[in-house]
Design an enzyme around this catalytic site. Sequence first.
Site, PDB file in Angstrom:
ATOM      1  NE  ARG A 108       4.995   4.513 -14.061  1.00 61.26           N
ATOM      2  CZ  ARG A 108       5.259   3.457 -13.293  1.00 61.26           C
ATOM      3  NH1 ARG A 108       5.121   2.255 -13.788  1.00 61.26           N
ATOM      4  NH2 ARG A 108       5.655   3.622 -12.051  1.00 61.26           N
ATOM      5  CG  ASN A 168      -4.904   1.145  -5.392  1.00 57.97           C
ATOM      6  OD1 ASN A 168      -4.652   1.634  -4.290  1.00 57.97           O
ATOM      7  ND2 ASN A 168      -3.964   0.726  -6.199  1.00 57.97           N
ATOM      8  CD  GLU A 201       4.929   6.186  -8.244  1.00 60.21           C
ATOM      9  OE1 GLU A 201       5.288   7.262  -8.747  1.00 60.21           O
ATOM     10  OE2 GLU A 201       4.519   5.222  -8.900  1.00 60.21           O
ATOM     11  CB  ALA A 212     -11.475  19.148  -5.234  1.00 58.33           C
ATOM     12  CG  PHE A 268      -1.819  -1.247   1.245  1.00 62.53           C
ATOM     13  CD1 PHE A 268      -2.925  -1.333   0.406  1.00 62.53           C
ATOM     14  CD2 PHE A 268      -1.528  -2.324   2.068  1.00 62.53           C
ATOM     15  CE1 PHE A 268      -3.731  -2.473   0.399  1.00 62.53           C
ATOM     16  CE2 PHE A 268      -2.316  -3.464   2.078  1.00 62.53           C
ATOM     17  CZ  PHE A 268      -3.425  -3.541   1.252  1.00 62.53           C
ATOM     18  CB  CYS A 275      -1.377   2.542  -8.556  1.00 62.45           C
ATOM     19  SG  CYS A 275       0.393   2.252  -8.431  1.00 62.45           S
TER      20      CYS A 275
HETATM   21  C1  UGA Z   1      -1.706   4.540  -4.790  1.00 59.58           C
HETATM   22  C2  UGA Z   1      -2.280   4.208  -3.413  1.00 59.58           C
HETATM   23  O1  UGA Z   1      -2.515   5.407  -2.685  1.00 59.58           O
HETATM   24  C3  UGA Z   1      -1.324   3.315  -2.627  1.00 59.58           C
HETATM   25  O2  UGA Z   1      -1.915   2.948  -1.397  1.00 59.58           O
HETATM   26  C4  UGA Z   1      -1.025   2.063  -3.455  1.00 59.58           C
HETATM   27  O3  UGA Z   1      -0.101   1.220  -2.809  1.00 59.58           O
HETATM   28  C5  UGA Z   1      -0.457   2.468  -4.786  1.00 59.58           C
HETATM   29  O4  UGA Z   1      -1.389   3.328  -5.472  1.00 59.58           O
HETATM   30  C6  UGA Z   1      -0.232   1.215  -5.581  1.00 59.58           C
HETATM   31  O5  UGA Z   1      -1.211   0.567  -5.968  1.00 59.58           O
HETATM   32  O6  UGA Z   1       0.915   0.808  -5.762  1.00 59.58           O
HETATM   33  P1  UGA Z   1       0.089   6.299  -5.713  1.00 59.58           P
HETATM   34  O7  UGA Z   1      -0.350   5.877  -7.080  1.00 59.58           O
HETATM   35  O8  UGA Z   1       1.527   6.387  -5.421  1.00 59.58           O
HETATM   36  O9  UGA Z   1      -0.529   5.310  -4.593  1.00 59.58           O
HETATM   37  O10 UGA Z   1      -0.497   7.740  -5.462  1.00 59.58           O
HETATM   38  P2  UGA Z   1      -1.645   8.383  -4.580  1.00 59.58           P
HETATM   39  O11 UGA Z   1      -1.065   9.128  -3.466  1.00 59.58           O
HETATM   40  O12 UGA Z   1      -2.687   7.384  -4.273  1.00 59.58           O
HETATM   41  O13 UGA Z   1      -2.237   9.434  -5.615  1.00 59.58           O
HETATM   42  C7  UGA Z   1      -2.886   8.980  -6.801  1.00 59.58           C
HETATM   43  C8  UGA Z   1      -3.429  10.142  -7.572  1.00 59.58           C
HETATM   44  O14 UGA Z   1      -4.543  10.697  -6.906  1.00 59.58           O
HETATM   45  C9  UGA Z   1      -2.436  11.294  -7.778  1.00 59.58           C
HETATM   46  O15 UGA Z   1      -2.553  11.753  -9.113  1.00 59.58           O
HETATM   47  C10 UGA Z   1      -2.892  12.350  -6.807  1.00 59.58           C
HETATM   48  O16 UGA Z   1      -2.572  13.658  -7.228  1.00 59.58           O
HETATM   49  C11 UGA Z   1      -4.389  12.118  -6.818  1.00 59.58           C
HETATM   50  N1  UGA Z   1      -5.069  12.560  -5.580  1.00 59.58           N
HETATM   51  C12 UGA Z   1      -4.739  12.024  -4.380  1.00 59.58           C
HETATM   52  C13 UGA Z   1      -6.049  13.541  -5.674  1.00 59.58           C
HETATM   53  O17 UGA Z   1      -6.375  14.042  -6.766  1.00 59.58           O
HETATM   54  N2  UGA Z   1      -6.685  13.940  -4.524  1.00 59.58           N
HETATM   55  C14 UGA Z   1      -6.384  13.411  -3.314  1.00 59.58           C
HETATM   56  O18 UGA Z   1      -7.009  13.814  -2.316  1.00 59.58           O
HETATM   57  C15 UGA Z   1      -5.382  12.443  -3.239  1.00 59.58           C
END
Ligand code: UGA
Length: 500
Positions: free
Chosen positions: A381, A262, A208, A306, A205, A314
């Site tokens: 990505r 996810n 990045e 937002a 979990f 992911c």
């Molecule tokens: C995500 C999950 O959060 C991890 O728990 C999981 O292990 C990982 O995928 C995986 O499957 O390997 P990650 O892709 O690194 O992690 O990034 P996130 O922090 O989840 O952000 C994902 C996207 O959502 C980003 O583009 C971020 O900018 C966006 N986001 C995040 C929002 O637009 N609003 C938010 O409140 C949070």
Amino acid sequence: MTSDRRLTGPRLDESDAATDGNGDGHGSNLAATRVIAAPSTQPQTRAANPLVQMRLGIFGTGYAGLVTSVCLAQLGHTVTAIDKDPEIVASLSQGRPTIHEPGLRELLTANIEAGRLKFTTRSADAIDGSDIIFVCVGTPPRSDGRADLCQVEEVARTIAPQLDGYKLIVEKSTVPARTARWITWTIRRLAGPEREFDVASNPEFLREGTAVRDFLQPDRIVIGADSERARSLLLDLYKPSFDCPIVLTSVTTAEFIKQTANAFLAAKISFINVMSDLCEALGVDVATVARGIGLDPRIGGSFLNAGLGFGGSCLPKDLSALITVAEENGVDSAILKEVQRINTARVERLLAKLERALWVVRHKVVGVLGVAFKGNTDDIRGAPSLSVVPWLRAAGANLRIYDPAATPRLKELYPPDDRLVYAESACEAATGAHALVVLTDWDEFRSLELERLRSVMRTPIVVDGRNLFKPAAMQAAGFEYYSLGHGDVAPSVETPRVEV
Ligand code: UGA
């Protein structure tokens, strides 16, 4: 054993740890294990649980594979990580990380020097004598939305003929539920009936940008195992080092927990993004609404930012894969598809605002702040920049792009030319710009000197895809400011404005 059972940290009490057991009444399965003290750098070390030092093989040195390798070595295990690419192996072996991840470089170097971590291109090095083999290879999306499991299958085919005694093969890569069955069948077919092995699921979990911390300070560990032996081995691996809830479950359930987690995070983001559009219509601030609802523990305050929506390697991929799993099983996937549709529309909304602000985009200079899919990473990505940059180029804009870490990745796709410049700082990207678009939530952007920024721009227009700035502050600094849910503001009438 397929029944789910939840153990919390406190229930794994000290008396469990005093024995070689695993707190679950199961004995250790390691024939010859060495018990050593856990490294003092461990944030969640349970002193009463002696570390059972293991030899681990890791297939894949991407984000998940590299962080997993480095952190397991940091826990005191001996790790051999394999990658097919000799350049990656050479770079990592010299302590040079191939990804931008805070805290990784230091731990990489320290563990190589301590002799606990090595990298190789030879699969035998990672398989021979190892207690557990982790599968951390990529599972990218196919054009039909399914996860491409070619690399996972290749690892299974590689391991099968090299089994040297019992092995536990553990999925770390995010895979559709029931993938472990395919791995098991593939290995069984090729290795023959007499070989002893188990396939388990131990999803990661890691986010990045905070992956090292997420690994070393987990909020939970999910262990999906269908045999006592596999479950016990994974408990031996983790229990001495972590004091967090451990969810013990079947392999398929563990695989599905990861996909569901996810998808839920993606749904939360799309939900707040729809609310943010409504907030704009009603003249209220989405950040305040998010705080107002997020303080309710049933809702939770995180993942309610937002903006441009979710990107990365992911969330978008796992959501698509889950949709196909639902469809294949005849289950209504409408909610998941809507989450996806809402997310895709975020970039269009941002571009519509930019076009409205600029009127004519052609020949205008647009500064782009951030190309990574989120702050603290060099990963592009699934990033909004991959839609925004080509759109602006097709519309005839001249681009000045800046990102603190991800620029080299974008340069590979869009080399600089007479209409595309890569800047060394945010201010340089803004210089001479008719508008600035913010695509990534880097902290560095939040603390920009607004007066200075305005003074270098040709027209002070900011279209903020991540809601980094306060509309009132932007207005006071003389900007025309557009956000996704914070409201749009024009500058005060008396603000001097340099025309084109
Ligand atoms: C995500 C999950 O959060 C991890 O728990 C999981 O292990 C990982 O995928 C995986 O499957 O390997 P990650 O892709 O690194 O992690 O990034 P996130 O922090 O989840 O952000 C994902 C996207 O959502 C980003 O583009 C971020 O900018 C966006 N986001 C995040 C929002 O637009 N609003 C938010 O409140 C949070």
